[in-house]
Design a protein around this motif. Sequence first.
Motif, PDB file in Angstrom:
ATOM      1  N   GLU A  46     -34.615 -11.502 -79.459  1.00  0.00           N
ATOM      2  CA  GLU A  46     -34.451 -11.036 -78.163  1.00  0.00           C
ATOM      3  C   GLU A  46     -35.822 -10.074 -77.511  1.00  0.00           C
ATOM      4  O   GLU A  46     -36.469  -9.869 -78.528  1.00  0.00           O
ATOM      5  N   ALA A  47     -35.909  -9.928 -76.361  1.00  0.00           N
ATOM      6  CA  ALA A  47     -36.914  -9.334 -75.850  1.00  0.00           C
ATOM      7  C   ALA A  47     -36.988  -7.835 -76.092  1.00  0.00           C
ATOM      8  O   ALA A  47     -37.976  -7.139 -76.373  1.00  0.00           O
ATOM      9  N   PHE A  48     -35.745  -7.397 -76.078  1.00  0.00           N
ATOM     10  CA  PHE A  48     -35.630  -5.799 -76.690  1.00  0.00           C
ATOM     11  C   PHE A  48     -33.994  -5.966 -76.909  1.00  0.00           C
ATOM     12  O   PHE A  48     -33.221  -6.694 -76.416  1.00  0.00           O
ATOM     13  N   ASP A  78     -42.928  -9.757 -70.856  1.00  0.00           N
ATOM     14  CA  ASP A  78     -44.453  -8.961 -71.058  1.00  0.00           C
ATOM     15  C   ASP A  78     -44.057  -7.433 -70.801  1.00  0.00           C
ATOM     16  O   ASP A  78     -43.061  -7.171 -70.282  1.00  0.00           O
ATOM     17  N   GLY A  79     -45.022  -6.607 -71.392  1.00  0.00           N
ATOM     18  CA  GLY A  79     -44.623  -5.153 -71.462  1.00  0.00           C
ATOM     19  C   GLY A  79     -44.721  -4.825 -69.827  1.00  0.00           C
ATOM     20  O   GLY A  79     -43.920  -3.877 -69.621  1.00  0.00           O
ATOM     21  N   GLN A  80     -45.584  -5.260 -69.088  1.00  0.00           N
ATOM     22  CA  GLN A  80     -45.804  -4.813 -67.619  1.00  0.00           C
ATOM     23  C   GLN A  80     -44.592  -5.211 -66.976  1.00  0.00           C
ATOM     24  O   GLN A  80     -43.957  -4.325 -66.108  1.00  0.00           O
ATOM     25  N   GLU A  81     -43.633  -6.446 -67.010  1.00  0.00           N
ATOM     26  CA  GLU A  81     -42.577  -6.700 -66.576  1.00  0.00           C
ATOM     27  C   GLU A  81     -41.488  -5.771 -67.040  1.00  0.00           C
ATOM     28  O   GLU A  81     -40.660  -5.106 -66.403  1.00  0.00           O
ATOM     29  N   LEU A  82     -41.538  -5.365 -68.329  1.00  0.00           N
ATOM     30  CA  LEU A  82     -40.564  -4.711 -68.780  1.00  0.00           C
ATOM     31  C   LEU A  82     -40.584  -3.279 -68.342  1.00  0.00           C
ATOM     32  O   LEU A  82     -39.539  -2.654 -68.025  1.00  0.00           O
ATOM     33  N   SER A  83     -41.692  -2.792 -68.070  1.00  0.00           N
ATOM     34  CA  SER A  83     -41.771  -1.385 -67.720  1.00  0.00           C
ATOM     35  C   SER A  83     -41.473  -1.195 -66.202  1.00  0.00           C
ATOM     36  O   SER A  83     -40.732  -0.232 -65.551  1.00  0.00           O
ATOM     37  N   ARG A  84     -41.563  -2.417 -65.504  1.00  0.00           N
ATOM     38  CA  ARG A  84     -40.994  -2.197 -64.208  1.00  0.00           C
ATOM     39  C   ARG A  84     -39.572  -2.398 -64.146  1.00  0.00           C
ATOM     40  O   ARG A  84     -38.751  -1.728 -63.282  1.00  0.00           O
ATOM     41  N   LEU A  85     -38.911  -3.095 -65.203  1.00  0.00           N
ATOM     42  CA  LEU A  85     -37.508  -3.167 -65.098  1.00  0.00           C
ATOM     43  C   LEU A  85     -36.866  -1.747 -65.633  1.00  0.00           C
ATOM     44  O   LEU A  85     -35.839  -1.273 -65.151  1.00  0.00           O
ATOM     45  N   LEU A  86     -37.505  -0.944 -66.337  1.00  0.00           N
ATOM     46  CA  LEU A  86     -37.011   0.357 -66.854  1.00  0.00           C
ATOM     47  C   LEU A  86     -37.196   1.176 -65.814  1.00  0.00           C
ATOM     48  O   LEU A  86     -36.574   1.976 -65.620  1.00  0.00           O
ATOM     49  N   GLY A  87     -38.349   1.030 -64.801  1.00  0.00           N
ATOM     50  CA  GLY A  87     -38.312   1.994 -63.532  1.00  0.00           C
ATOM     51  C   GLY A  87     -36.989   1.785 -62.853  1.00  0.00           C
ATOM     52  O   GLY A  87     -36.701   2.910 -62.293  1.00  0.00           O
ATOM     53  N   ALA A  88     -36.644   0.632 -62.804  1.00  0.00           N
ATOM     54  CA  ALA A  88     -35.131   0.470 -62.020  1.00  0.00           C
ATOM     55  C   ALA A  88     -33.837   0.957 -62.772  1.00  0.00           C
ATOM     56  O   ALA A  88     -32.730   0.811 -62.477  1.00  0.00           O
ATOM     57  N   ALA A  89     -33.957   1.067 -64.124  1.00  0.00           N
ATOM     58  CA  ALA A  89     -32.793   1.052 -64.980  1.00  0.00           C
ATOM     59  C   ALA A  89     -32.169   2.372 -64.899  1.00  0.00           C
ATOM     60  O   ALA A  89     -30.870   2.581 -64.846  1.00  0.00           O
ATOM     61  N   GLU A  90     -33.088   3.671 -64.615  1.00  0.00           N
ATOM     62  CA  GLU A  90     -32.325   4.805 -64.194  1.00  0.00           C
ATOM     63  C   GLU A  90     -31.619   4.895 -62.923  1.00  0.00           C
ATOM     64  O   GLU A  90     -30.366   5.358 -63.018  1.00  0.00           O
ATOM     65  N   ALA A  91     -31.959   4.317 -61.967  1.00  0.00           N
ATOM     66  CA  ALA A  91     -31.514   4.178 -60.672  1.00  0.00           C
ATOM     67  C   ALA A  91     -30.028   3.142 -60.882  1.00  0.00           C
ATOM     68  O   ALA A  91     -29.223   3.966 -60.065  1.00  0.00           O
ATOM     69  N   ARG A 106     -27.408  13.336 -66.104  1.00  0.00           N
ATOM     70  CA  ARG A 106     -28.934  13.560 -66.554  1.00  0.00           C
ATOM     71  C   ARG A 106     -29.152  12.374 -67.481  1.00  0.00           C
ATOM     72  O   ARG A 106     -28.472  12.040 -68.431  1.00  0.00           O
ATOM     73  N   ILE A 107     -30.096  11.675 -67.246  1.00  0.00           N
ATOM     74  CA  ILE A 107     -30.463  10.235 -67.912  1.00  0.00           C
ATOM     75  C   ILE A 107     -31.880  10.322 -68.039  1.00  0.00           C
ATOM     76  O   ILE A 107     -32.878  10.758 -67.612  1.00  0.00           O
ATOM     77  N   SER A 108     -31.893   9.880 -69.366  1.00  0.00           N
ATOM     78  CA  SER A 108     -33.390   9.416 -70.116  1.00  0.00           C
ATOM     79  C   SER A 108     -33.598   8.057 -70.612  1.00  0.00           C
ATOM     80  O   SER A 108     -32.534   7.545 -70.866  1.00  0.00           O
ATOM     81  N   VAL A 109     -34.514   7.449 -70.075  1.00  0.00           N
ATOM     82  CA  VAL A 109     -35.045   6.013 -70.692  1.00  0.00           C
ATOM     83  C   VAL A 109     -36.084   6.052 -71.408  1.00  0.00           C
ATOM     84  O   VAL A 109     -37.308   6.399 -70.986  1.00  0.00           O
ATOM     85  N   ASP A 110     -35.921   5.645 -72.750  1.00  0.00           N
ATOM     86  CA  ASP A 110     -36.954   5.690 -73.616  1.00  0.00           C
ATOM     87  C   ASP A 110     -37.206   4.015 -74.085  1.00  0.00           C
ATOM     88  O   ASP A 110     -36.302   3.261 -74.202  1.00  0.00           O
ATOM     89  N   LEU A 111     -38.523   3.866 -74.387  1.00  0.00           N
ATOM     90  CA  LEU A 111     -39.071   2.446 -74.956  1.00  0.00           C
ATOM     91  C   LEU A 111     -39.711   2.799 -76.208  1.00  0.00           C
ATOM     92  O   LEU A 111     -40.730   3.586 -76.251  1.00  0.00           O
ATOM     93  N   ARG A 112     -39.226   1.887 -77.383  1.00  0.00           N
ATOM     94  CA  ARG A 112     -39.928   2.178 -78.466  1.00  0.00           C
ATOM     95  C   ARG A 112     -40.253   0.810 -79.092  1.00  0.00           C
ATOM     96  O   ARG A 112     -39.312  -0.141 -79.128  1.00  0.00           O
ATOM     97  N   GLU A 113     -41.491   0.385 -79.952  1.00  0.00           N
ATOM     98  CA  GLU A 113     -41.605  -0.730 -80.306  1.00  0.00           C
ATOM     99  C   GLU A 113     -41.248  -0.597 -81.665  1.00  0.00           C
ATOM    100  O   GLU A 113     -40.995   0.259 -82.489  1.00  0.00           O
ATOM    101  N   ALA A 120     -35.515  -7.932 -82.479  1.00  0.00           N
ATOM    102  CA  ALA A 120     -36.296  -7.755 -81.056  1.00  0.00           C
ATOM    103  C   ALA A 120     -37.468  -6.882 -81.366  1.00  0.00           C
ATOM    104  O   ALA A 120     -37.366  -5.836 -82.414  1.00  0.00           O
ATOM    105  N   PRO A 121     -38.730  -7.124 -80.714  1.00  0.00           N
ATOM    106  CA  PRO A 121     -39.887  -6.323 -81.170  1.00  0.00           C
ATOM    107  C   PRO A 121     -39.826  -4.853 -80.546  1.00  0.00           C
ATOM    108  O   PRO A 121     -40.645  -3.896 -80.531  1.00  0.00           O
ATOM    109  N   ARG A 122     -38.762  -4.702 -79.472  1.00  0.00           N
ATOM    110  CA  ARG A 122     -38.522  -3.269 -78.731  1.00  0.00           C
ATOM    111  C   ARG A 122     -37.143  -2.819 -78.759  1.00  0.00           C
ATOM    112  O   ARG A 122     -36.316  -3.736 -78.766  1.00  0.00           O
TER     113      ARG A 122
END
Length: 622
Positions: A46-48, A78-91, A106-113, A120-122
């Motif tokens: 999977e992608a993550f 890719d990483g750039q597109e995943l970062s953009r998705l994570l930006g919308a995940a909190e909202a 209170r919400i926190s979103v973390d990405l780990r390799e 999945a690689p992430r």
Amino acid sequence: MPGAKEKAQAEAAAESPPGDRVLSSGEALQAAQANARKPAGEARREAFTLDVRAPDEIRDYLNLHLELQRYRQLQDLDGQELSRLLGAAEANTRDLLGTLGYFAPRISVDLRETPADARAPREVAIAVDPGERTRIAQVDIGFAGNIADNPAAAVQRRDVTTGWGLRSGQPFTQDAWDSAKTAGLRRITARRYPTASVASSSADVDADTSQARLAVTYDSGPPYRFGPVQVKGAERYPPEVAQRLSLLPVGAEYDQAALLTAQQRLAASGYYDSVFLTLDTDAGTPQAAPVIAQVRDAKLQKIVFGVGASTDSGPRLSVDHIHNQLPLIGWRAVSKVSIDQKTKLISSEQTSLPDDNLWRWVTSERLQRELTGSYEVNSGRLRGGRAKSTDHIDRGYYLQYDYATTTNGDADAPPSGSAISTPWNWTGRYFDNPTAPSRGYGVAVEAGPGMTLIGDRAPFLRSYARGLAFLPLDKLQADGSPARSGRLQFRAEAGMVNVKDSATVPATLLFLTGGDSTVRGYSYRQIGARTVDGQIYAGKYLAAGSVEWQRPIVWNGEMTEFESALFIDAGAVADQPGDLKAKVGVGAGVRWRSPVGPLQADVAYGVDPKKFRLHLRLGFTF
């Protein structure tokens, strides 16, 4: 208040930088399907992975509805597109929590390799502290349109407010809020106001105090009344069939239950294979809105084979022939042949369409051989008259000829008899449910004079009455199940034939009792008058009654579809009122609310014969 999903999608789109693109759900689905079609030997990482850390109920809800779930199968994410998705995940997470009543999480979103993870690689971890759940502080329900000041609609206004699903102090959720508004609207559209709508609604949430103030206003629109029935799709039968059998009076206030009852009545009439009734609210005539009957005709003739069994009369075979339009007269005829251990029957009934006052002509013929007490009796009946049926009341009056003769008689056997009579009958049914009632009552009365025709000709008066009533008792409540009431069921019947002793009245006009639906613990129709050597025959006087305690069964803390029953039955038949001696049966049973009607199984002890009997019965009729 906008829906949380729509709000989250709008915010995600607004925050996307120009020139960047988030995959649509369709593109994500196509990519996931392409990945699923890869050869089995090829790795399918999977992608993550997604790890939601929250209380159980919230975690399951987020795992089901988070937008991120759509993109896990995209291997080329890719990483750039995943970062953009994570930006919308909190909202997205915040909006979803809002639908559950949590507006200050209170919400926190973390990405780990995780390159060594075979899945999945992430890994994306979303940690949620939901905070205090918002509760209802105030509910304001308003009305606009005709319902607001119509005295006749006071009950509807009260039903909406008293039946409101969200009360002060209860947790606020978007689903509960939507359901409460919809339930209120249904109470209004069910009667008088089919075009009612929600004029405005708001949910004012104070995240600091975790309180919600709700307000809704219903606009009823104009009141509607039934207009004429317009039949569409009929080919074989004239429109008058549906128009008259629907029993929808022109000018009556619109009632959704009445419309549904009319639809069921037409479907059960035998004239149509399918029926769908709707009120034409677009006709522009609220005070006489047409009722559209979309029908599909049944075949002109039909044969129905039946197989059944009962503890009263054993196995049963039957054949019914239905002719929906007899030649020349256009009446409907239902003919039947039925055979069981106690009765052999051939009968036919012909009925005309109801007139404008709902009366119809009826003729019938019947030949029967039946075990009547200790004797086999051959009998016949010819009847002609008029009958009328409405929602709760059936009535009719007839001219009737009866004859009966005993085939295995001894010296004391009842002699053959025949008579002509003019019976009148009236039946009223006022139950909360016509097939499985739990409250209400029913009353039936028959009466009519007659004249015996064999032997000593003499006038007589036959009268008969029966009643059934349900008295609700205390309610039983089980966790997560609607409350249901226990009840007492009362049943009584009485009959008499007033005639001088020397006259012979046909046995089919006299009385017997005993069996599944009368006095349990005794055989079918085996309580009657007796000869000097103990043989049973039909008598001139009848009295019977029953009291039964029915109670829902709760099993392992859950409400079931079963009920227990305790009962006592009593009945007597004699040729003289002073000779009436009650035969008593007591017992217990189980009721099951089956999909085809109530099934009852009873074990009864007959006090007089000192024997136990099993009684089975399916369905309810009165």
